[in-house]
Design a protein around this motif. Structure first.
Motif, PDB file in Angstrom:
ATOM      1  N   MET A  76      10.481 -12.503  19.641  1.00 47.50           N
ATOM      2  CA  MET A  76      10.947 -13.742  19.308  1.00 47.50           C
ATOM      3  C   MET A  76      10.759 -14.099  17.833  1.00 47.50           C
ATOM      4  SD  MET A  76      12.382 -15.101  21.784  1.00 47.50           S
ATOM      5  CE  MET A  76      12.506 -16.907  21.859  1.00 47.50           C
ATOM      6  N   PRO A  77      11.622 -15.187  17.115  1.00 48.37           N
ATOM      7  CA  PRO A  77      11.360 -15.357  15.789  1.00 48.37           C
ATOM      8  C   PRO A  77      10.227 -15.915  15.227  1.00 48.37           C
ATOM      9  CG  PRO A  77      13.332 -16.170  16.387  1.00 48.37           C
ATOM     10  CD  PRO A  77      12.853 -15.547  17.694  1.00 48.37           C
ATOM     11  N   ASP A  78       9.582 -16.944  16.437  1.00 47.27           N
ATOM     12  CA  ASP A  78       8.230 -17.749  16.048  1.00 47.27           C
ATOM     13  C   ASP A  78       6.908 -16.864  16.154  1.00 47.27           C
ATOM     14  OD1 ASP A  78       8.641 -17.689  18.630  1.00 47.27           O
ATOM     15  OD2 ASP A  78       7.738 -19.644  18.865  1.00 47.27           O
ATOM     16  N   ILE A  79       7.056 -15.586  16.380  1.00 45.37           N
ATOM     17  CA  ILE A  79       5.960 -14.909  16.760  1.00 45.37           C
ATOM     18  C   ILE A  79       5.314 -14.455  15.417  1.00 45.37           C
ATOM     19  CG2 ILE A  79       5.148 -12.543  17.513  1.00 45.37           C
ATOM     20  CD1 ILE A  79       5.547 -14.077  19.782  1.00 45.37           C
ATOM     21  N   ASP A  80       3.762 -14.887  15.231  1.00 43.25           N
ATOM     22  CA  ASP A  80       3.081 -14.609  13.872  1.00 43.25           C
ATOM     23  C   ASP A  80       2.598 -13.028  14.323  1.00 43.25           C
ATOM     24  OD1 ASP A  80       1.296 -15.231  11.796  1.00 43.25           O
ATOM     25  OD2 ASP A  80      -0.318 -15.212  13.033  1.00 43.25           O
ATOM     26  N   MET A  81       2.954 -12.344  12.922  1.00 46.35           N
ATOM     27  CA  MET A  81       2.447 -11.085  13.050  1.00 46.35           C
ATOM     28  C   MET A  81       1.215 -10.485  12.885  1.00 46.35           C
ATOM     29  SD  MET A  81       5.173  -9.054  13.396  1.00 46.35           S
ATOM     30  CE  MET A  81       7.045  -9.292  13.337  1.00 46.35           C
ATOM     31  N   VAL A  82       0.548 -11.414  12.197  1.00 51.13           N
ATOM     32  CA  VAL A  82      -1.005 -11.217  12.015  1.00 51.13           C
ATOM     33  C   VAL A  82      -1.538 -11.454  13.492  1.00 51.13           C
ATOM     34  CG1 VAL A  82      -3.058 -12.059  10.795  1.00 51.13           C
ATOM     35  CG2 VAL A  82      -0.867 -12.038   9.604  1.00 51.13           C
ATOM     36  N   THR A  83      -1.296 -12.327  14.095  1.00 50.09           N
ATOM     37  CA  THR A  83      -2.017 -12.679  15.208  1.00 50.09           C
ATOM     38  C   THR A  83      -1.377 -11.662  16.447  1.00 50.09           C
ATOM     39  OG1 THR A  83      -1.559 -15.037  14.903  1.00 50.09           O
ATOM     40  CG2 THR A  83      -2.053 -14.463  17.273  1.00 50.09           C
ATOM     41  N   LEU A  84      -0.266 -11.187  16.318  1.00 47.97           N
ATOM     42  CA  LEU A  84       0.228 -10.239  17.438  1.00 47.97           C
ATOM     43  C   LEU A  84      -0.503  -8.899  17.165  1.00 47.97           C
ATOM     44  CD1 LEU A  84       2.256  -8.911  19.297  1.00 47.97           C
ATOM     45  CD2 LEU A  84       3.809  -8.269  17.621  1.00 47.97           C
ATOM     46  N   ARG A  85      -0.813  -8.306  15.660  1.00 50.57           N
ATOM     47  CA  ARG A  85      -1.473  -7.267  15.537  1.00 50.57           C
ATOM     48  C   ARG A  85      -2.889  -7.118  15.687  1.00 50.57           C
ATOM     49  NH1 ARG A  85       2.760  -5.965  10.659  1.00 50.57           N
ATOM     50  NH2 ARG A  85       4.423  -5.380  12.039  1.00 50.57           N
ATOM     51  N   LYS A  86      -3.293  -8.517  15.922  1.00 53.27           N
ATOM     52  CA  LYS A  86      -4.999  -8.771  16.117  1.00 53.27           C
ATOM     53  C   LYS A  86      -5.280  -8.548  17.541  1.00 53.27           C
ATOM     54  CE  LYS A  86      -8.398 -12.463  15.780  1.00 53.27           C
ATOM     55  NZ  LYS A  86      -8.480 -13.107  16.873  1.00 53.27           N
ATOM     56  N   GLN A 155     -13.666   8.239  13.300  1.00 52.18           N
ATOM     57  CA  GLN A 155     -12.363   7.608  14.575  1.00 52.18           C
ATOM     58  C   GLN A 155     -13.035   6.493  15.253  1.00 52.18           C
ATOM     59  OE1 GLN A 155      -9.569   7.158  14.631  1.00 52.18           O
ATOM     60  NE2 GLN A 155      -8.426   9.052  15.755  1.00 52.18           N
ATOM     61  N   ARG A 156     -14.453   6.699  15.582  1.00 50.51           N
ATOM     62  CA  ARG A 156     -15.181   5.434  16.305  1.00 50.51           C
ATOM     63  C   ARG A 156     -15.367   4.316  15.472  1.00 50.51           C
ATOM     64  NH1 ARG A 156     -19.838   7.887  19.116  1.00 50.51           N
ATOM     65  NH2 ARG A 156     -19.407   9.963  17.660  1.00 50.51           N
ATOM     66  N   VAL A 157     -15.609   4.680  14.157  1.00 51.52           N
ATOM     67  CA  VAL A 157     -15.612   3.515  13.078  1.00 51.52           C
ATOM     68  C   VAL A 157     -14.092   2.681  13.408  1.00 51.52           C
ATOM     69  CG1 VAL A 157     -15.660   2.959  10.825  1.00 51.52           C
ATOM     70  CG2 VAL A 157     -17.587   4.288  11.583  1.00 51.52           C
ATOM     71  N   CYS A 158     -13.055   3.458  13.298  1.00 51.82           N
ATOM     72  CA  CYS A 158     -11.979   2.758  13.136  1.00 51.82           C
ATOM     73  C   CYS A 158     -11.736   1.812  14.611  1.00 51.82           C
ATOM     74  CB  CYS A 158     -10.656   3.660  13.110  1.00 51.82           C
ATOM     75  SG  CYS A 158     -10.891   4.608  11.561  1.00 51.82           S
ATOM     76  N   ILE A 159     -12.185   2.678  15.758  1.00 54.60           N
ATOM     77  CA  ILE A 159     -12.197   1.928  17.046  1.00 54.60           C
ATOM     78  C   ILE A 159     -13.104   0.565  17.063  1.00 54.60           C
ATOM     79  CG2 ILE A 159     -12.610   2.086  19.473  1.00 54.60           C
ATOM     80  CD1 ILE A 159     -11.821   4.884  19.272  1.00 54.60           C
ATOM     81  N   ALA A 160     -13.978   0.725  16.359  1.00 50.93           N
ATOM     82  CA  ALA A 160     -15.075  -0.412  16.364  1.00 50.93           C
ATOM     83  C   ALA A 160     -14.331  -1.465  15.313  1.00 50.93           C
ATOM     84  CB  ALA A 160     -16.399  -0.048  15.669  1.00 50.93           C
ATOM     85  N   ARG A 161     -13.739  -1.235  14.214  1.00 49.78           N
ATOM     86  CA  ARG A 161     -13.198  -2.030  13.466  1.00 49.78           C
ATOM     87  C   ARG A 161     -12.059  -2.773  14.203  1.00 49.78           C
ATOM     88  NH1 ARG A 161     -10.433   1.202   8.514  1.00 49.78           N
ATOM     89  NH2 ARG A 161      -8.799   1.355  10.149  1.00 49.78           N
ATOM     90  N   LEU A 162     -11.243  -2.157  15.151  1.00 53.37           N
ATOM     91  CA  LEU A 162     -10.273  -2.835  15.977  1.00 53.37           C
ATOM     92  C   LEU A 162     -11.072  -3.728  16.909  1.00 53.37           C
ATOM     93  CD1 LEU A 162      -7.128  -2.183  16.232  1.00 53.37           C
ATOM     94  CD2 LEU A 162      -7.825  -0.547  17.980  1.00 53.37           C
ATOM     95  N   LEU A 163     -12.025  -3.423  17.777  1.00 53.74           N
ATOM     96  CA  LEU A 163     -12.868  -4.015  18.310  1.00 53.74           C
ATOM     97  C   LEU A 163     -13.371  -5.526  17.972  1.00 53.74           C
ATOM     98  CD1 LEU A 163     -14.957  -1.499  20.594  1.00 53.74           C
ATOM     99  CD2 LEU A 163     -12.527  -2.252  20.775  1.00 53.74           C
ATOM    100  N   ALA A 164     -13.867  -5.330  16.684  1.00 52.64           N
ATOM    101  CA  ALA A 164     -14.226  -6.504  16.111  1.00 52.64           C
ATOM    102  C   ALA A 164     -13.540  -7.899  15.728  1.00 52.64           C
ATOM    103  CB  ALA A 164     -14.880  -5.992  14.412  1.00 52.64           C
ATOM    104  N   VAL A 165     -12.107  -7.656  16.093  1.00 57.91           N
ATOM    105  CA  VAL A 165     -11.094  -8.943  15.929  1.00 57.91           C
ATOM    106  C   VAL A 165     -10.865  -9.379  17.231  1.00 57.91           C
ATOM    107  CG1 VAL A 165     -10.062  -8.233  13.576  1.00 57.91           C
ATOM    108  CG2 VAL A 165      -9.148  -7.673  15.472  1.00 57.91           C
ATOM    109  N   GLN A 166     -11.527  -8.788  18.315  1.00 58.30           N
ATOM    110  CA  GLN A 166     -11.480  -8.965  19.944  1.00 58.30           C
ATOM    111  C   GLN A 166     -10.073  -8.846  20.220  1.00 58.30           C
ATOM    112  OE1 GLN A 166     -13.270 -12.850  19.356  1.00 58.30           O
ATOM    113  NE2 GLN A 166     -14.874 -11.928  20.555  1.00 58.30           N
TER     114      GLN A 166
END
Length: 252
Positions: A76-86, A155-166
């Motif tokens: 949908m046009p109103d979807i915020d990309m930053v929020t989606l990718r978080k 690779q696990r640092v990259c996974i931790a980096r992902l988990l950090a933004v919940q």
């Protein structure tokens, strides 16, 4: 049965004139591991990247159909990309930590989203590294460069980096294909542990890996979803002959 986290209906994706995905429809269950398998160029990575709109970054991409995340269409046009990718985060084939300390890698996302409190950041970093089964290995080198770690640790640092933004959903594009067998085993154990808290979709070329770690397996061929079902059924009693031919190594 767990409820669907993501519902995909009649998804078609074009790179200019080339159709990379054809009428894909799939229900991705919450707190399940869904493996996407199929030969190179069959559309599985394209499909994965459509789930957080990473394909939008490529010129000439056109998408038709719907992808619902918790019932809401992400196109949908109103979807915020930053929020989606978080909410729908991604781990790539090759570990790609930032050229900064382990701590700064993991704190990067929370800082971008406005977290400045040092104590809170310390807490997020520790929790995320524990979540990525890495804390005990790096607790004494948090302020050293992440690039000094082994491939599996990176690779696990990259996974931790992902988990950090919940996030809610973890997308993994062949997360262990660049790693040695021991590191691969650690990543697989970690993925199984993470399933309790996240919905995970993984692209893998490794049949054994799909069989070992996933609850559901989806087989792609030439941009179409041929078959999707419980992993054990797909590997022992597939409905479609093409699935059987791929799994038994007749092509691919």
């Amino acid at each position: 049965m767990p409820e669907s986290k993501i519902s995909v209906n009649k998804l078609n994706l074009f790179y200019k004139d080339f159709q990379a995905l054809k009428d894909v429809g799939i229900e991705i269950k919450q707190n399940h591991i869904t493996a996407l398998i199929g030969p190179s160029g069959c559309g599985k990575s394209t499909f994965l990247r459509s789930l957080n709109r990473m394909n939008d970054l490529i010129e000439g991409v056109r998408v038709e159909g719907t992808i619902l995340l918790d019932g809401r269409d992400i196109y949908m046009p109103d979807i915020d990309m930053v929020t989606l990718r978080k909410r729908v985060g991604m781990v790539f084939q090759r570990p790609n930590p930032f050229p900064m300390s382990v701590y700064d890698n993991v704190a990067y996302g929370p800082r971008i989203h406005g977290e400045k409190n040092k104590r809170k950041l310390d807490e997020i970093v520790e929790t995320s590294l524990r979540g990525a089964a890495l804390w005990d290995e790096v607790r004494d080198r948090l302020h050293k460069s992440a690039l000094g770690l082994s491939g599996g640790q990176q690779q696990r640092v990259c996974i931790a980096r992902l988990l950090a933004v919940q996030p809610d959903v973890l997308l993994m594009d062949e997360p262990s294909s660049a790693l040695d067998p021991k590191s691969t085993m650690k990543i697989e154990e970690l993925i199984r542990d993470l399933k309790e808290r996240y919905t995970i979709i993984i692209v893998t070329h490794n049949m054994q890996q799909a069989a070992r770690i996933s609850d559901t397996t989806a087989f792609f061929l030439n941009g179409s979803l041929v078959e999707c079902g419980e992993t054990e059924m797909i590997f022992t009693k597939p409905v479609d002959q093409r699935t059987e031919d791929y799994i038994t190594g007749r092509f691919g």
